[in-house]
Motif scaffolding. Structure first.
Motif, mmCIF file in Angstrom:
data_model
loop_
_atom_site.group_PDB
_atom_site.id
_atom_site.type_symbol
_atom_site.label_atom_id
_atom_site.label_comp_id
_atom_site.label_asym_id
_atom_site.label_seq_id
_atom_site.Cartn_x
_atom_site.Cartn_y
_atom_site.Cartn_z
ATOM 1 N N ARG A 1 40.810 49.820 35.056
ATOM 2 C CA ARG A 1 39.547 49.694 34.315
ATOM 3 C C ARG A 1 38.390 50.221 35.145
ATOM 4 O O ARG A 1 37.508 50.912 34.654
ATOM 5 N N ARG A 2 38.409 49.874 36.416
ATOM 6 C CA ARG A 2 37.312 50.243 37.311
ATOM 7 C C ARG A 2 37.194 51.761 37.438
ATOM 8 O O ARG A 2 36.113 52.293 37.592
ATOM 9 N N SER B 1 39.636 48.434 25.859
ATOM 10 C CA SER B 1 39.061 48.598 27.196
ATOM 11 C C SER B 1 39.828 47.822 28.251
ATOM 12 O O SER B 1 39.451 47.809 29.424
ATOM 13 N N ILE C 1 33.790 45.558 34.365
ATOM 14 C CA ILE C 1 33.687 46.859 35.033
ATOM 15 C C ILE C 1 34.858 47.085 35.983
ATOM 16 O O ILE C 1 35.260 48.213 36.233
ATOM 17 N N GLY C 2 35.415 45.980 36.479
ATOM 18 C CA GLY C 2 36.575 46.148 37.343
ATOM 19 C C GLY C 2 36.436 45.494 38.705
ATOM 20 O O GLY C 2 37.178 45.817 39.634
ATOM 21 N N ASP D 1 37.217 34.956 30.980
ATOM 22 C CA ASP D 1 37.820 36.163 30.448
ATOM 23 C C ASP D 1 36.787 37.287 30.545
ATOM 24 O O ASP D 1 35.639 37.115 30.146
ATOM 25 N N ALA D 2 37.197 38.438 31.084
ATOM 26 C CA ALA D 2 36.236 39.548 31.222
ATOM 27 C C ALA D 2 35.659 39.948 29.875
ATOM 28 O O ALA D 2 34.522 40.405 29.776
ATOM 29 N N ALA D 3 36.439 39.750 28.804
ATOM 30 C CA ALA D 3 35.972 40.163 27.482
ATOM 31 C C ALA D 3 34.811 39.317 26.985
ATOM 32 O O ALA D 3 34.175 39.667 25.994
ATOM 33 N N THR E 1 40.122 44.622 28.630
ATOM 34 C CA THR E 1 39.582 43.316 29.048
ATOM 35 C C THR E 1 40.225 42.174 28.272
ATOM 36 O O THR E 1 39.984 41.014 28.579
ATOM 37 N N VAL F 1 42.899 45.811 36.473
ATOM 38 C CA VAL F 1 41.490 45.743 36.901
ATOM 39 C C VAL F 1 41.114 47.051 37.589
ATOM 40 O O VAL F 1 40.044 47.627 37.331
#
Lengths: 379, 255
Positions: B97-98, B68, A293-294, A372-374, B70, B94
């Motif tokens: 993305r947010r 996206s 989400i960030g 990793d965010a993914a 990520t 980041v």
């Protein structure tokens, strides 16, 4: 994000409470044991600290602390008095004996003989009445702290007749001495009475207590006494510390307390590290979602630090409260008098606990930071 | 249906939320390298809902992750709202993305300890919006999605469909240009799945937003404005063999 972090933590009540009680228990264990240990150490110094008028203690060179009675020759008193810088010097007897009550109860007693004229060595508490009372023949001023060991029925000891080595001794007054490591009731008599009722020995002078002239450095005076008499002379502070050092170096007490304190630290580390690691592992997907989400790694660091600080401070507060309650309860027991939680113990425990929880948190969060965010999209 | 697109972003106003050009992705396992995307071109037009479909292991999720921001591709370019993601520093990516991308996950990934409103407000709170303001905006979005009265409930007190609506609220609350949805109906029954897709369909009607849905669920293909089919890391013609029940109701899309 801190609000979210704290809600995440408190939402998992089992781990939240587990962390808090684990830290509280560890804090209680560590601070209680350290406080008792420090209290015991001060007990080792108390026989010296209780004699406030003496600047220098003179003794047999083999003596390491006040409860080691290796008598020196009576002439030592006069040799010490002749040293330049000595304002006055008085005899002091300290020995162990046995007291027998009228009912036949027998109890060990630390018998102290103080100078007949000056009464140097008598504790300051109730000094006037005690000084008056002790002047009678075979009169004893009894420390009230452990008087219950001699008369468990709680009677007033004043006026009681006891027997020491077939000598009748009258309890003429009570006083309140600092607790000592030996843990025995303490009785004070005039020096001549004390050496008379104890079994005959060649020498009976345990210590010579010295008061320095104004302007004379006590350390220098002690060196001068040693040089001129061949005896051992220690300033009040140095001899008090020797009592403390004796406990540290010559008994198993530090090891025993060290083990308990070490266990407390281990409990804190294990519970905190494991629970935080479990918490992070179970919330890995949530943290992954947050990263996608960030939410930045800095924010995740902040979240985990906030969580760890909350449980650390809460658990620490409960643990300190528990120790305070224990020590307050112990204070009502005369045998446990003098156990205090010093501010250094509180600060030290706080630093240790916070280091443990913050360190554990930073270790556990490494997995999230590397993640990793993914990963959140993978099954 | 569309073929693999070859969009260009040269000149003119941005008409695509996201554009991928010759995207290659390789994963290494020790010395062995596996290529899972082979030069994919794709464009997600604003105001449209695009589907990415294909069998397991075809590279759908990898492509979604790359679009996206990520996951960083081995080669190729990805633009989101005209911003080249590969040119952004990690911290800027980041932040980007947010602010510009919304996420809907297969398993919702709501935070169990947070209420529906708090969950929906997470992107705003993460972006520094004051807690009260963020919650108020989240409640407005939840109300639009039919969850008025459920704002204080924890995820476990909501049905699967309601939880996914909260997740959609979380994806929309910061008004992103691109919403990526990973199998959004996979864990839902047919009725809940339809409800979720109608919400996403409505969200994609916004001309400043594109929605990308990765799915296996052929029951929902009819919501797509355009469908990309992927096989073995390559976009292929979305013919009947791939989409047996899936003729879009919205006409033939074009990127």
């Amino acid at each position: 994000m801190l609000g979210i972090a704290l809600k995440m933590l408190m939402g998992d009540r089992v781990k939240y409470l587990g962390l808090i009680f684990g830290i509280a228990f560890a804090t209680l264990l560590v601070t209680q044991q350290v406080s008792i240990f420090v209290g015991l150490l001060t007990w080792g110094a108390n026989p010296v600290l209780d004699v406030r008028e003496a600047h220098v203690w003179v003794m047999d060179p083999r003596v390491r602390q006040a409860d080691e009675g290796l008598a020196i020759s009576d002439s030592a008193l006069y040799r010490v008095r002749s040293v330049e810088g000595v304002e006055w010097a008085v005899p002091y007897f300290r020995g162990a004996t046995t007291v027998k009550t009228a009912e036949g109860r027998v109890n060990a007693l630390t018998l102290i003989g103080v100078d007949n004229a000056s009464l140097v060595g008598l504790p300051p508490e109730n000094r006037v009445a005690a000084a008056e009372a002790i002047r009678g023949r075979n009169a004893m001023v009894l420390d009230e702290t452990l008087v219950g060991r001699i008369w468990p029925d709680g009677r007033d000891p004043v006026g009681q007749i006891v027997e020491i080595n077939d000598n009748r001794v009258t309890i003429a007054a009570t006083t309140d001495a600092l607790p000592t490591f030996a843990g025995l009731p303490v009785g004070y008599m005039k020096f001549t009475d004390a050496i008379t009722i104890t079994p005959p020995e060649r020498n009976k002078l345990s210590f010579v207590l010295v008061h320095a002239r104004d302007g004379v450095a006590t350390a220098e005076l002690a060196r001068r006494i040693e040089a001129q008499t061949g005896l051992k002379a220690r300033t009040r502070e140095a001899f008090a510390r020797a009592g403390l050092d004796f406990i540290v170096n010559e008994t198993a007490i530090p090891a025993s307390f060290g083990i308990a304190i070490g266990l407390g630290v281990v409990v804190a580390v294990v519970i905190t590290a494991l629970t935080l690691a479990m918490f992070v592992a179970e919330n890995l997907k949530s943290f992954g979602a947050l990263k996608a989400i960030g939410v930045t790694n800095v924010q995740i660091h902040g979240m985990v630090l906030a969580q760890s600080l909350l449980v650390g401070v809460t658990g620490f507060g409960l643990g300190i409260g528990g120790t305070a309650a224990f020590l307050a309860g112990a204070a009502s027991d005369p045998g446990l008098e003098g156990f205090l939680m010093h501010w250094q113990v509180i600060v030290g425990a706080l630093v240790a606990i916070l280091s443990i929880v913050v360190g554990s948190a930073l270790l556990s969060v490494r997995r999230v930071l590397k993640m990793d965010a993914a990963v959140v999209f993978r099954g | 249906m569309n073929r693999a697109a070859s969009p260009s972003s040269q000149g003119g106003p941005t008409t695509h939320a996201a554009v991928a050009r010759q995207v290659v992705m390789e994963f290494s396992n020790g010395e062995e390298r596996t290529r899972v995307l082979h030069g994919v071109d794709l464009a997600l037009p604003l105001g449209r809902m695009s589907f990415l479909v294909g069998p397991s292991g075809s590279g759908k999720t990898t492509l979604l992750s790359i679009l996206s921001g990520t996951l960083t591709p081995t080669a190729g370019e990805v633009e989101v709202m005209g911003e080249r993601l590969d040119r952004l520093k990690p911290a800027d990516l980041v932040r980007f993305r947010r602010r510009r991308i919304g996420f809907v996950f297969q398993q919702y990934n709501l935070l169990a300890a947070l209420s529906a409103a708090e969950n929906a407000a997470v992107p705003l709170i993460a972006d520094g919006v004051a807690w009260g303001t963020a919650i108020r905006r989240a409640r407005e979005v939840l109300a639009r999605l039919g969850l008025a009265g459920h704002e204080h409930k924890l995820p476990r007190q909501l049905s699967g469909g309601q939880q996914q609506r909260v997740a959609i609220a979380r994806a929309l609350v910061h008004e992103p240009a691109l919403v990526v949805c990973d199998e959004p109906t996979a864990a839902l029954d047919a009725q809940s799945g339809r409800g979720v897709m109608e919400l996403l369909d409505a969200a994609s009607d916004d001309p400043s937003r594109a929605v990308l849905v990765v799915t296996h669920d052929d029951r929902i293909y009819r919501y797509a404005d355009q469908i990309y089919a992927i096989e073995d890391g390559r976009l292929v013609d979305a013919d009947a063999s791939h989409l047996p029940h899936a003729l879009p109701e919205h006409g033939t899309p074009s990127p």
